[in-house]
Design a protein around this motif. Structure first.
Motif: not given
Length: 316
Positions: A61-80
């Protein structure tokens, strides 16, 4: 698909080629080695963040929330997402995280679930290779999520530059973390599910535990979150970026990367030795050596010498 096509596709940030490159890395094939060697010079640009903690604390849930935050800021994200795996079947237990499903169709997000493959430190060689591939593909942030809370999880320090430890109230995990020496690992500590009773007590326990850790120029901040509601996520990421800014001063980032790489290479070498022994010592030969030790004919140290003998003869 040739190795060169995969290399070009990864450099272009194409998800299909990135996935294929990671699969090749997991296979340990010659093509996989070629791909990794070609991509390695383009690494070192991504912000690598590790997230660890006991099961059920809400890491996904933390990772998902961080991904949403970063994408809203225009950053690309990879999750392993690193799953525990059976030492017998080598298969992942949990599979892809359900909490991350909302990000699967986002072209600016790449998600990969990987098994530990019985690796004692929680991170396999293939996981490190996957991070290398994702870094070379140009992702701004790479999040590495691991399951577990114990001394063996310190390997995430070798793979990432900022380690976030997640705990939650009422689970008793804070005491276990203290006993396991886990408080020496994180750069940031998260009290997730902070709306539950006992959050203040957990924070006090963590603060007390941190006084037992040798002091340094960076004291791990404690951030309270309710990840499933997105509360505290922005403060968490601001704390992560503050740690990265701290590393960017006085050569700390380069020193951390150098230390992490040294530990990673040492562990990779040990893993390869272990696999080589498994390959060269058939089960029946191992059984015979075990029986000789059980019969007190030889001691365990001599038995170990016999197991490693084929490797020593090859290297001489």
């Amino acid at each position: 698909m040739t190795a060169q096509e995969i290399i070009d596709g990864v450099r272009a940030g194409t998800c299909r080629h990135i996935g294929r490159a990671i699969s090749l890395a997991e296979s340990g094939s010659a093509d996989g080695r070629q791909v990794l060697a070609a991509l390695h010079p383009a690494t070192g640009r991504a912000l690598r963040v590790g997230l660890t903690g006991p099961p059920g604390v809400g890491k996904s849930s933390l990772v998902s929330a961080l991904v949403g935050l970063l994408r809203a800021a225009g950053q690309t994200v990879a999750v392993v997402s690193v799953d525990p795996s059976s030492p017998f079947t080598r298969g992942a237990v949990l599979g892809d995280r359900i909490r991350l499903a909302e990000h699967f169709v986002d072209p600016g997000v790449f998600i990969r679930s990987m098994a530990t493959r019985g690796h004692l430190g929680g991170l396999s060689e293939a996981t490190a290779d996957a991070v290398l591939i994702l870094d070379s593909a140009g992702f701004d942030v790479i999040l590495v999520e691991t399951v577990g809370a114990g001394q063996n999880e310190i390997e995430i320090q070798a793979l990432t530059e900022t380690v976030v430890l997640a705990l939650m109230p009422g689970s008793g995990d804070s005491i276990q973390a203290i006993k396991a020496g886990l408080m020496e690992i994180p750069d940031v500590i998260v009290v997730n599910k902070a709306d539950r009773p006992g959050a203040d007590l957990l924070r006090a326990e963590i603060e007390s535990a941190l006084t037992l850790v040798p002091g340094g120029p960076w004291k791990p901040p404690i951030v309270e979150t309710v990840a499933i509601e997105g509360r505290g996520t922005r403060e968490l990421w601001e704390t992560v970026t503050a740690h990265r800014a701290f590393l960017d001063t006085d050569g700390r980032l380069e020193a951390r990367r150098r230390d992490g790489l040294a530990r990673q290479l040492r562990q990779v070498a040990l893993d390869r030795v272990a696999r080589a022994i498994e390959a060269k010592v058939p089960p029946e030969a191992l059984a015979q050596i075990v029986e000789r030790v059980m019969a007190r004919e030889i001691d365990p140290a001599t038995a170990a010498d016999q197991l490693t003998g084929p490797l020593r003869r090859e290297s001489s």
